[in-house]
Design a protein around this motif. Structure first.
Motif, PDB file in Angstrom:
ATOM      1  N   VAL A  43      28.058 -23.790  -8.123  1.00 44.84           N
ATOM      2  CA  VAL A  43      27.417 -25.068  -7.821  1.00 44.84           C
ATOM      3  C   VAL A  43      28.361 -25.961  -7.022  1.00 44.84           C
ATOM      4  N   SER A  44      29.630 -26.021  -7.392  1.00 47.05           N
ATOM      5  CA  SER A  44      30.575 -26.876  -6.676  1.00 47.05           C
ATOM      6  C   SER A  44      30.781 -26.390  -5.243  1.00 47.05           C
ATOM      7  N   LEU A  45      30.810 -25.073  -5.029  1.00 45.08           N
ATOM      8  CA  LEU A  45      30.939 -24.563  -3.661  1.00 45.08           C
ATOM      9  C   LEU A  45      29.686 -24.843  -2.842  1.00 45.08           C
ATOM     10  N   LEU A  46      28.527 -24.778  -3.469  1.00 43.30           N
ATOM     11  CA  LEU A  46      27.285 -25.105  -2.782  1.00 43.30           C
ATOM     12  C   LEU A  46      27.261 -26.582  -2.400  1.00 43.30           C
ATOM     13  N   LEU A  47      27.701 -27.461  -3.310  1.00 43.16           N
ATOM     14  CA  LEU A  47      27.775 -28.886  -3.002  1.00 43.16           C
ATOM     15  C   LEU A  47      28.782 -29.165  -1.894  1.00 43.16           C
TER      16      LEU A  47
END
Length: 73
Positions: A43-47
């Motif tokens: 999720v953090s990489l997608l954000l």
């Protein structure tokens, strides 16, 4: 040459500069497959990806605005 003295034995390490070292076979990443990631990391990489895309869009808009592509204010 670096020598470390221990009471039991002496270890010697030869230090070779990478420019003078023998070339080695490089690994290919194809057979490694996907890296396992936990859900919070994914999720953090997608954000982060979304944030970077947004920033580049704003930069492009700013450059076009400076170039006068949207008319005069």
């Amino acid at each position: 040459m670096i020598a470390l003295k221990n009471d039991r034995h002496i270890e010697e390490f030869v230090v070779i500069h990478p420019l003078y070292d023998e070339p080695e076979q490089k690994m290919s990443g194809v057979e490694l497959g996907r890296m396992p990631m936990s859900k919070p990391v994914r999720v953090s990489l997608l954000l982060l990806r979304g944030y970077l895309i947004l920033m580049f869009m704003l930069l492009g808009f700013h450059i076009l605005d400076l170039a006068g592509a949207f008319g005069h204010h």
